[in-house]
Design a protein around this motif. Structure first.
Motif, PDB file in Angstrom:
ATOM      1  N   GLN A 132       0.830  -1.209   0.000  1.00  0.00           N
ATOM      2  CA  GLN A 132       0.000   0.000   0.000  1.00  0.00           C
ATOM      3  C   GLN A 132       0.862   1.255   0.000  1.00  0.00           C
ATOM      4  O   GLN A 132       0.571   2.224  -0.721  1.00  0.00           O
ATOM      5  CB  GLN A 132      -0.921   0.016   1.228  1.00  0.00           C
ATOM      6  CG  GLN A 132      -2.001  -1.020   1.193  1.00  0.00           C
ATOM      7  CD  GLN A 132      -2.793  -1.059   2.501  1.00  0.00           C
ATOM      8  OE1 GLN A 132      -2.658  -0.189   3.355  1.00  0.00           O
ATOM      9  NE2 GLN A 132      -3.612  -2.078   2.658  1.00  0.00           N
ATOM     10  N   LEU A 133       1.932   1.252   0.797  1.00  0.00           N
ATOM     11  CA  LEU A 133       2.828   2.412   0.830  1.00  0.00           C
ATOM     12  C   LEU A 133       3.472   2.632  -0.531  1.00  0.00           C
ATOM     13  O   LEU A 133       3.566   3.770  -1.008  1.00  0.00           O
ATOM     14  CB  LEU A 133       3.896   2.228   1.916  1.00  0.00           C
ATOM     15  CG  LEU A 133       3.396   2.168   3.363  1.00  0.00           C
ATOM     16  CD1 LEU A 133       4.558   1.892   4.310  1.00  0.00           C
ATOM     17  CD2 LEU A 133       2.661   3.425   3.745  1.00  0.00           C
TER      18      LEU A 133
ATOM     19  N   GLN B 291       7.934   4.953   9.263  1.00  0.00           N
ATOM     20  CA  GLN B 291       9.208   5.663   9.370  1.00  0.00           C
ATOM     21  C   GLN B 291      10.361   4.818   8.835  1.00  0.00           C
ATOM     22  O   GLN B 291      11.254   5.339   8.154  1.00  0.00           O
ATOM     23  CB  GLN B 291       9.455   6.075  10.823  1.00  0.00           C
ATOM     24  CG  GLN B 291       8.504   7.150  11.270  1.00  0.00           C
ATOM     25  CD  GLN B 291       8.487   7.368  12.763  1.00  0.00           C
ATOM     26  OE1 GLN B 291       8.810   6.473  13.547  1.00  0.00           O
ATOM     27  NE2 GLN B 291       8.096   8.568  13.172  1.00  0.00           N
ATOM     28  N   GLU B 292      10.351   3.544   9.124  1.00  0.00           N
ATOM     29  CA  GLU B 292      11.391   2.653   8.604  1.00  0.00           C
ATOM     30  C   GLU B 292      11.290   2.542   7.090  1.00  0.00           C
ATOM     31  O   GLU B 292      12.292   2.537   6.386  1.00  0.00           O
ATOM     32  CB  GLU B 292      11.294   1.264   9.244  1.00  0.00           C
ATOM     33  CG  GLU B 292      12.266   0.256   8.696  1.00  0.00           C
ATOM     34  CD  GLU B 292      13.735   0.599   8.910  1.00  0.00           C
ATOM     35  OE1 GLU B 292      14.576  -0.005   8.228  1.00  0.00           O
ATOM     36  OE2 GLU B 292      14.047   1.473   9.739  1.00  0.00           O
TER      37      GLU B 292
ATOM     38  N   LYS C  94      13.686   4.229   1.868  1.00  0.00           N
ATOM     39  CA  LYS C  94      13.577   4.990   0.611  1.00  0.00           C
ATOM     40  C   LYS C  94      14.697   6.021   0.526  1.00  0.00           C
ATOM     41  O   LYS C  94      15.317   6.190  -0.525  1.00  0.00           O
ATOM     42  CB  LYS C  94      12.212   5.683   0.495  1.00  0.00           C
ATOM     43  CG  LYS C  94      11.068   4.737   0.285  1.00  0.00           C
ATOM     44  CD  LYS C  94      11.222   4.051  -1.038  1.00  0.00           C
ATOM     45  CE  LYS C  94      10.102   3.104  -1.322  1.00  0.00           C
ATOM     46  NZ  LYS C  94      10.315   2.363  -2.565  1.00  0.00           N
ATOM     47  N   ASP C  95      14.959   6.710   1.639  1.00  0.00           N
ATOM     48  CA  ASP C  95      16.051   7.680   1.680  1.00  0.00           C
ATOM     49  C   ASP C  95      17.391   6.993   1.409  1.00  0.00           C
ATOM     50  O   ASP C  95      18.220   7.511   0.653  1.00  0.00           O
ATOM     51  CB  ASP C  95      16.113   8.387   3.041  1.00  0.00           C
ATOM     52  CG  ASP C  95      14.957   9.338   3.278  1.00  0.00           C
ATOM     53  OD1 ASP C  95      14.299   9.766   2.302  1.00  0.00           O
ATOM     54  OD2 ASP C  95      14.704   9.667   4.458  1.00  0.00           O
ATOM     55  N   GLN C  96      17.588   5.841   2.022  1.00  0.00           N
ATOM     56  CA  GLN C  96      18.837   5.099   1.841  1.00  0.00           C
ATOM     57  C   GLN C  96      19.000   4.629   0.400  1.00  0.00           C
ATOM     58  O   GLN C  96      20.094   4.702  -0.161  1.00  0.00           O
ATOM     59  CB  GLN C  96      18.908   3.908   2.804  1.00  0.00           C
ATOM     60  CG  GLN C  96      20.238   3.186   2.773  1.00  0.00           C
ATOM     61  CD  GLN C  96      21.381   4.062   3.215  1.00  0.00           C
ATOM     62  OE1 GLN C  96      21.297   4.678   4.273  1.00  0.00           O
ATOM     63  NE2 GLN C  96      22.437   4.138   2.432  1.00  0.00           N
ATOM     64  N   GLU C  97      17.924   4.153  -0.205  1.00  0.00           N
ATOM     65  CA  GLU C  97      17.983   3.732  -1.609  1.00  0.00           C
ATOM     66  C   GLU C  97      18.386   4.896  -2.507  1.00  0.00           C
ATOM     67  O   GLU C  97      19.207   4.734  -3.414  1.00  0.00           O
ATOM     68  CB  GLU C  97      16.625   3.198  -2.065  1.00  0.00           C
ATOM     69  CG  GLU C  97      16.251   1.864  -1.486  1.00  0.00           C
ATOM     70  CD  GLU C  97      14.816   1.454  -1.811  1.00  0.00           C
ATOM     71  OE1 GLU C  97      14.147   2.133  -2.624  1.00  0.00           O
ATOM     72  OE2 GLU C  97      14.352   0.464  -1.232  1.00  0.00           O
TER      73      GLU C  97
END
Length: 66
Positions: free
Chosen positions: A11-12, A38-39, A44-47
């Protein structure tokens, strides 16, 4: 429980990062889901950072090979 989180992750993904961030900012997620959301956003930020790093490394490698 695992299937529930897998379904939630789907869903996210369908909503997309921008919409998930918007919903999180407006407190649209239940308390029990906050850490998962949040995880998911952290990943997503790390990717994105990993992609930038790989592109930078490729440019540097190309520059050194010239």
């Amino acid at each position: 429980m695992v299937q529930e989180y897998q379904d939630f992750a789907v869903q996210l993904e369908a909503l997309g990062e921008a919409e998930v961030r918007e919903r999180l900012a407006h407190k649209k997620y239940a308390e029990r889901n906050l850490s998962f959301v949040q995880e998911w956003l952290r990943r997503k930020d790390q990717e994105r950072e990993d992609d930038r790093s790989a592109k930078r490394d490729a440019r540097e490698e190309e520059t050194l090979s010239i």
